[in-house]
Design an enzyme around this catalytic site. Structure first.
Site, PDB file in Angstrom:
ATOM      1  N   SER A 182      -3.293  -1.389  -4.885  1.00 56.54           N
ATOM      2  CA  SER A 182      -2.194  -2.345  -3.937  1.00 56.54           C
ATOM      3  C   SER A 182      -2.159  -1.761  -2.575  1.00 56.54           C
ATOM      4  O   SER A 182      -1.384  -2.530  -1.837  1.00 56.54           O
ATOM      5  CB  SER A 182      -0.832  -1.900  -4.554  1.00 56.54           C
ATOM      6  OG  SER A 182      -0.411  -0.577  -4.644  1.00 56.54           O
TER       7      SER A 182
ATOM      8  N   LYS B 238       1.363   2.126   4.651  1.00 57.56           N
ATOM      9  CA  LYS B 238       1.806   1.309   3.577  1.00 57.56           C
ATOM     10  C   LYS B 238       3.274   0.930   3.612  1.00 57.56           C
ATOM     11  O   LYS B 238       4.226   1.772   3.707  1.00 57.56           O
ATOM     12  CB  LYS B 238       1.466   1.725   2.407  1.00 57.56           C
ATOM     13  CG  LYS B 238       1.492   0.786   1.201  1.00 57.56           C
ATOM     14  CD  LYS B 238       0.906   1.637  -0.086  1.00 57.56           C
ATOM     15  CE  LYS B 238       0.698   0.557  -1.471  1.00 57.56           C
ATOM     16  NZ  LYS B 238       0.059   1.154  -2.461  1.00 57.56           N
TER      17      LYS B 238
ATOM     18  N   SER C  83      -4.690   2.588  -6.423  1.00 55.38           N
ATOM     19  CA  SER C  83      -4.309   1.881  -5.308  1.00 55.38           C
ATOM     20  C   SER C  83      -4.469   2.657  -3.869  1.00 55.38           C
ATOM     21  O   SER C  83      -4.598   1.826  -2.951  1.00 55.38           O
ATOM     22  CB  SER C  83      -2.884   1.640  -5.177  1.00 55.38           C
ATOM     23  OG  SER C  83      -2.345   1.018  -6.329  1.00 55.38           O
TER      24      SER C  83
END
Length: 442
Positions: free
Chosen positions: A155, A80, A179
Site C-alpha cells: 500500500s 506515507k 506494503s
C-alpha cells in the site's frame, strides 16, 4: 532530473557533512521538483513546505557549527500519509478520514526529526493500507516507474514512487502484509520490513496492529540502515565491508515458488547465481507450517482490520472503493473463537519455522511472484483484481505471518525483487548481510 535527485540519502548526507550541499537548497530543490513533475499530485497527497524549510534551516545551522545529529541530518524524505503530522491533515488514503488533523507527530517521525531528517510531505497510499496493488480510485493511484499504466505496488505506493521518480531521496512506509516490500520491488528499490514491535506504531493509523510495521523504502541498503537507526533515535550500526562467503542461505520451497511468472523467476534465479558466485552456500528448505499459516491469513488479517474499522466504515461505506470495502467486510465472517484459535496455531507455526531455519543466515524467496498488472484491467475486472492482489501479497505475507525481519533488493530484472528473511529482531545482522548481497547483485 538533477544530480541530487539521483543520489542516495547517505551520499546527500555526506555532501552536507563536507559543506558541499546546503540543506535548505537541497530541500527547496525537492519541493520544486515535486511541484514541477507531471505525476507529483499522484504521488504526494500534500507537501509540508513550511515545516520542511524550517527543519532544513535548522539543519543548515547545525552543519555550519559542526553539530550534525546524524548522517542524515538535513536530508529530506517523504512520509506515507498514515503517519500523523502535527497540524497537517493525515487521511490514510481514505475519504472516511477526510480532514483528519492530528495534534502531534507519530513517534517514528518525532524520532527522525530529532535526528535531523526533514519532512518533505505525505505520500498517497491504498485506502487504509489494505491492498498490495497500490490502487486508489478514491484519491490517487501513483504511476509505476517502469510503465505509468501499471500498478505501483502498495500500500506504500506514493512512498515508493516518490523515491523512484526522484521526488524524495528516501521514504517511510508501513508493512502489514507486504506494503513496503511490494512497491519497493516493483519500482526497483530496497525495502526493509522491520519486526513487529521494534519501531513504535504510536501515531500511525492502524490496519491490523498485530501485523503493522514501519519501514524505509530507499535506493541502498546503507540508506535502509541509516533510516532504521534514525526512527529508533539511535546511532547507525557499523556497516563495515562484508561478504557472502560462507553464509548459509535457504531457498524457501514451500508456497513461495508456486505459480512464479517468467520475469520474477528470472530475477530470482539471477540473484541466486550471483549469491553463489559470491561464496554463499545455498540449499533448499521446505517448511510445511508456512502453508498452514498462509491458510490463516483471512481470519487473522480481515478480522482484525474489520474489527478496527467496522464502525467508521459502516457509517459511510459508499466512500470506499468497492474492492477494499469487500476485503474489510470479509472479516465479519469469522467468530472470536476462530480468531483466537488461529493465533494459537500461528504461534505454533512460528516456532516450527524458527526451528527449521535456525542454521541459516537468511531464507530467500522472490519478493513477488508476479510483475505489476495493468491498472485499467484491475479497475474493470473484479476477478482479476482479487487474484492479482492475493498473488501480489502471497510471498511477502510469509514474513509478516512468521514475524520476521525482511529485506527486499532489486535483482536487476525490472520490477523483480529478491527477499532475504531473517529471524525476528535480527535487523542489524540482516542489514549487514543485505549489504553483501547488494554488492553481489551489483
Amino acid at each position: 532530473m538533477t544530480e541530487w535527485q539521483t543520489m542516495t540519502a547517505a551520499d546527500l548526507g555526506r555532501g552536507i557533512d563536507k559543506g558541499e550541499i546546503d540543506p535548505v537548497d537541497l530541500t527547496q530543490s525537492f519541493l520544486d521538483a515535486v511541484r514541477a513533475h507531471e505525476h507529483g499530485d499522484r504521488i504526494y497527497a500534500r507537501l509540508t513546505p513550511d515545516r520542511a524549510l524550517a527543519e532544513a534551516k535548522a539543519a543548515q545551522e547545525r552543519a555550519r557549527l559542526k553539530l550534525r545529529r546524524s548522517p542524515l541530518d538535513g536530508v529530506p524524505i517523504s512520509w506515507k500519509d498514515l503517519f500523523d503530522t502535527a497540524g497537517v491533515v493525515t487521511e490514510a488514503g481514505s475519504k472516511l478520514l477526510e480532514g483528519r488533523t492530528p495534534d502531534t507527530d507519530a513517534d517514528v517521525l518525532t524520532a527522525a526529526t530529532q535526528q535531523g531528517l526533514v519532512c518533505l510531505g505525505k505520500t498517497h497510499l491504498t485506502e487504509l493500507a489494505f491492498s498490495g496493488l497500490g490502487l486508489n480510485p478514491k484519491t490517487a493511484t501513483p504511476p509505476n516507474v517502469h510503465n505509468p499504466d501499471n500498478a505501483p505496488g502498495g500500500s506504500s505506493s506514493g512512498a515508493a514512487t516518490s523515491v523512484a521518480f526522484g521526488l524524495a531521496p528516501a521514504a517511510i512506509g508501513s508493512d502489514t502484509g507486504g506494503s513496503v516490500r511490494v512497491p519497493s520491488a516493483w519500482n526497483d528499490l530496497v525495502g526493509l520490513k522491520t519486526t513487529s514491535g521494534v519501531l513504535s506504531l504510536k501515531g500511525a493509523v492502524p490496519l491490523a496492529a498485530k501485523f503493522d510495521t514501519v519501514g524505509p523504502l530507499c535506493k541502498s541498503v546503507e540508506d535502509a540502515a541509516l533510516l532504521f537507526a534514525a526512527m529508533q533515535g539511535q546511532a547507525p550500526i557499523d556497516l563495515a565491508a562484508t561478504s557472502l562467503k560462507g553464509k548459509r542461505l535457504a531457498i524457501l520451497t514451500t508456497t513461495a515458488l508456486d505459480d512464479l511468472r517468467d520475469a520474477p523467476r528470472k530475477g530470482f534465479d539471477h540473484a541466486l547465481q550471483r549469491f553463489r558466485d559470491a561464496g554463499a552456500e545455498i540449499t533448499e528448505c521446505a517448511i510445511p507450517e508456512v502453508e498452514t499459516a498462509m491458510a490463516l491469513s483471512a481470519v487473522l488479517y480481515s478480522s482484525e482490520a474489520y474489527g478496527t474499522w467496522k464502525d467508521v466504515i459502516e457509517a459511510n461505506p459508499d466512500a470506499m472503493f468497492a474492492e477494499i470495502l469487500a476485503r474489510f467486510r470479509s472479516g465479519s465472517a469469522f467468530s472470536a473463537a476462530e480468531y483466537v484459535a488461529a493465533w494459537h496455531t500461528l504461534d505454533r507455526c512460528r516456532a516450527a519455522y524458527l526451528a527449521a531455519t535456525a542454521a541459516f543466515d537468511a531464507v530467500l524467496c522472490p519478493t513477488c511472484p508476479i510483475t505489476p498488472p495493468n491498472v485499467d484491467r484491475l479497475l474493470t475486472d473484479s476477478d482479476y483484481y482479487v487474484t492479482e492482489n492475493l498473488l501480489t501479497l502471497r510471498n511477502t505475507r510469509i514474513g509478516n505471518l512468521m514475524g520476521l525481519a525482511v529485506l527486499t533488493l532489486p535483482t536487476g530484472v525490472p520490477a523483480c525483487g529478491v527477499s532475504l528473511m531473517a529471524r525476528p529482531r535480527g535487523e542489524n545482522a540482516l542489514l549487514r548481510l543485505g549489504l553483501a548481497a547488494e554488492a553481489a547483485l551489483a
